[in-house]
Design an enzyme around this catalytic site. Structure first.
Site, mmCIF file in Angstrom:
data_model
loop_
_atom_site.group_PDB
_atom_site.id
_atom_site.type_symbol
_atom_site.label_atom_id
_atom_site.label_comp_id
_atom_site.label_asym_id
_atom_site.label_seq_id
_atom_site.Cartn_x
_atom_site.Cartn_y
_atom_site.Cartn_z
ATOM 1 N N GLY A 50 0.835 -1.190 0.000
ATOM 2 C CA GLY A 50 0.000 0.000 0.000
ATOM 3 C C GLY A 50 0.868 1.238 0.000
ATOM 4 N N CYS A 77 5.251 -6.199 1.687
ATOM 5 C CA CYS A 77 5.591 -4.774 1.666
ATOM 6 C C CYS A 77 4.882 -4.046 2.815
ATOM 7 C CB CYS A 77 5.271 -4.182 0.298
ATOM 8 S SG CYS A 77 6.080 -2.618 0.006
ATOM 9 N N TYR A 78 3.913 -3.172 2.524
ATOM 10 C CA TYR A 78 3.192 -2.512 3.614
ATOM 11 C C TYR A 78 2.614 -3.565 4.561
ATOM 12 C CZ TYR A 78 -0.086 0.597 6.069
ATOM 13 O OH TYR A 78 -0.760 1.300 7.030
ATOM 14 N N HIS A 171 7.745 -7.777 -3.737
ATOM 15 C CA HIS A 171 6.433 -8.144 -4.281
ATOM 16 C C HIS A 171 6.504 -9.468 -5.053
ATOM 17 C CE1 HIS A 171 4.170 -4.466 -3.334
ATOM 18 N NE2 HIS A 171 5.354 -3.880 -3.416
ATOM 19 N N GLU A 173 4.006 -11.023 -6.277
ATOM 20 C CA GLU A 173 2.880 -11.111 -7.206
ATOM 21 C C GLU A 173 3.200 -10.552 -8.590
ATOM 22 O OE1 GLU A 173 3.260 -9.161 -4.645
ATOM 23 O OE2 GLU A 173 2.086 -7.315 -4.720
ATOM 24 N N ASP A 230 -15.420 -8.646 -24.341
ATOM 25 C CA ASP A 230 -15.770 -8.241 -22.976
ATOM 26 C C ASP A 230 -17.279 -8.027 -22.825
ATOM 27 O OD1 ASP A 230 -13.060 -8.224 -22.867
ATOM 28 O OD2 ASP A 230 -12.867 -6.040 -22.842
ATOM 29 N N LYS A 381 -7.727 -9.784 -19.265
ATOM 30 C CA LYS A 381 -8.235 -10.144 -20.592
ATOM 31 C C LYS A 381 -8.185 -11.653 -20.855
ATOM 32 C CE LYS A 381 -9.698 -8.422 -24.568
ATOM 33 N NZ LYS A 381 -10.640 -7.297 -24.693
#
Ligand code: XMP
Length: 525
Positions: A50, A77-78, A171, A173, A230, A381
């Site tokens: 964050g 992280c945060y 991170h 991710e 979409d 997507k």
């Protein structure tokens, strides 16, 4: 279920995506979520990154009950700083921000301490990771041990000596962290023992249930469809959830691909059973575009007219709905927003404050006083494509290249006329047909024909022709932010040129455009 508590990092959604890739169900909730309000118990909790400083007076914090739940926790992280703050306020401002690649050194433990290394099982001793932080841990919280360091962060990874509590400064991710997915798997599967049985089919069931609960058994929903993947997937999902109480509207603005409106009607109505109205407004649009050559003006005219027509149509639908005994009012507006469109992630202020108005079609929902429903807002997507396949949407539609809202109008340099639209539509159809025949469609991210301004001289038969100049464009890209021109074989381009010259009346020249993005854009205007 893994609970992801979001502190507002731009990467938080990537955590849920990585979990989905492992077929693990996760829920992302604002970091301030009260655990007492949940009617389920997570198998593990991930605290996201964050943009805040945990020591700031107004910094967001988790419900302290998170630490009493006795489930594994991973702070990123945060999220790690939040853990360190909770256990003794061990966080301070770093001397400098650290942003980018960093070399992680993993510290292995032995004997009865070895369990603290489970997060890093299968990783090398040296790993490349992605850092993005300004604050750092000032001290190791009590009962914690260091499991990794980096040049800039002596506490790049920490673990509780007895409990399954972990913190990492980097991170995992983001794909820049090479072994990030192994680390997330270690946490979710090995440490939390989360089930890996979550599929797109399960997503459909869950989303349909959510839509039904949200909309209730009377209210009606309207939404626009374009022929793209979409809006088609969103419409199909909505139809599945509430049947004909969902009304899809397609506006033919006269600058669509050739026969597009007809094909969409066929696919959605006959193929997918969606309740669809096609409005042919091509003359109205072309009338308004007359004499306009500025690209932004074209965009404005098309956008505003779309809104006008959509509103007119919505009024008709609402009026018709009032006359049926069973149904209620049109209260919702469906939008096929994907996660990358949602630039701001769900902030801790709560999910409602999150949608930037420019993601709404010209602020339509607000204008019409409708509530917004976005069943795809957590998906990327490629996940929407997977979902589309699982919903039985035709393969070709699922894998279709994107098409801009202002359509062919921004592929005709200068003034748009019905004649020019015809030329571009025909040339485009041939180009795409040939690309498909050559088996190149999926290799290319976006391809189309465009019309240059002015005319050039050519000879057709024995006749001098002062004719149109068509430019072909095909690009490869992953994110549409940068792109390279596709390298066709000369033979292929010659075949396309021959067909366009023979089949599209009035074309004197065919060019192939090779500028990459940047400096060019993908579209011509
Ligand atoms: P550019 O031309 O900016 O395009 O490199 C990047 C991607 O965005 C699409 N595009 C648009 N889509 N309305 C849209 O809905 C627009 O005004 C618009 N302009 C560009 C373009 O087709 C490409 O996929």
């Amino acid at each position: 279920t893994i609970l992801v508590l979001d502190f507002g990092s731009q990467y938080t959604h990537l955590i849920t995506r990585r979990l989905r890739e492992l077929s693990i169900y996760s829920e992302m909730l604002p970091c301030t979520q009260k655990l007492a309000d949940l009617d389920w118990k997570p198998k593990g909790i991930i605290l996201s990154g964050g943009p805040y400083s945990v020591y700031a007076a107004d910094a967001p914090h988790v419900d302290p009950e998170v630490f009493n739940l006795d489930v594994p926790i991973l702070g990123i992280c945060y999220g790690m700083q939040e853990i360190a703050w909770h256990f003794g306020k061990n966080v301070s401002a770093g001397e400098k921000r650290e942003y980018g690649h960093a070399a992680l050194k993993i510290q292995r433990h032995s004997g009865k301490e070895a369990h603290v290394d489970r997060l890093f099982a299968g990783l090398q001793d040296d790993e490349e990771v992605w850092m993005s932080h300004g604050d750092k841990l000032s001290n190791l919280p009590e009962n914690y041990t260091i499991i990794a360091t980096s040049d800039n962060a002596p506490f790049a990874g920490i673990a509780h000596e007895q409990k399954e509590l972990y913190g990492i400064q980097f991170h995992p991710e983001v794909t820049h962290t090479k072994s990030g997915n192994v680390l997330i798997k270690n946490f979710a599967v090995d440490i939390c023992k989360a089930n890996q049985n979550w599929t797109m089919g399960a997503f459909v069931d869950q989303e349909i249930a959510r839509i039904r609960a949200l909309v209730g058994d009377k209210a009606q929903v309207i939404g626009a469809v374009s022929g793209g993947v979409d809006s088609t997937v969103a419409a199909r999902l909505m139809h599945e959830a509430i049947g004909d109480r969902f009304h899809a509207v397609m506006v033919d603005n006269g600058v669509l691909r050739q026969d597009e409106a007809k094909q969409v009607k066929e696919t959605l109505t006959q193929g997918l059973g969606v309740n669809l109205t096609v409005v042919d407004a091509s003359e109205r649009f072309l009338g308004l575009l007359k004499g306009v050559s500025d690209p932004e003006k074209k965009r404005k005219i098309i956008g505003n007219t779309f809104i006008d027509i959509f509103q007119e149509e919505a009024k008709k639908i609402a009026a018709a709905a009032e006359n049926t005994a069973l149904a209620g009012k049109v209260e919702w507006f469906l939008q096929g927003t994907l996660y990358p469109d949602v630039i701001e992630s769900i902030s801790f202020k709560g999910p409602s404050a999150t949608i930037k108005t420019h993601h709404n079609v010209g602020g339509l929902p607000e204008k019409m006083d409708l509530k917004l429903i976005e069943p795809l807002r957590e998906l990327f997507k490629d996940e929407v494509r997977k979902l589309g396949e699982s919903l039985g949407i035709p393969h070709d539609l699922v894998w279709r290249h994107p098409f801009p809202g202002p359509g062919i109008a921004i592929r005709i340099i200068g003034e748009v006329t019905a004649e020019k639209v015809r030329v571009v539509q025909q040339a485009d159809k041939i180009f795409i047909e040939e690309i498909r025949n050559a088996g190149l469609y999926k290799d290319i991210s976006q391809a189309f024909a465009a019309l240059m301004e002015g005319k050039a001289v050519g000879v057709v038969g024995d006749q001098r022709l002062h004719g149109y100049i068509i430019a072909l464009r095909a690009v490869q890209t992953t994110d549409f932010m940068t792109a390279d021109a596709y390298e066709f074989e000369q033979k292929f381009l010659r075949r396309v040129k021959n067909r366009i010259g023979n089949e599209v009346q009035g074309v004197a020249r065919v060019l192939y455009e090779i500028t990459s993005k940047p400096p060019a854009t993908i579209e011509f205007e």
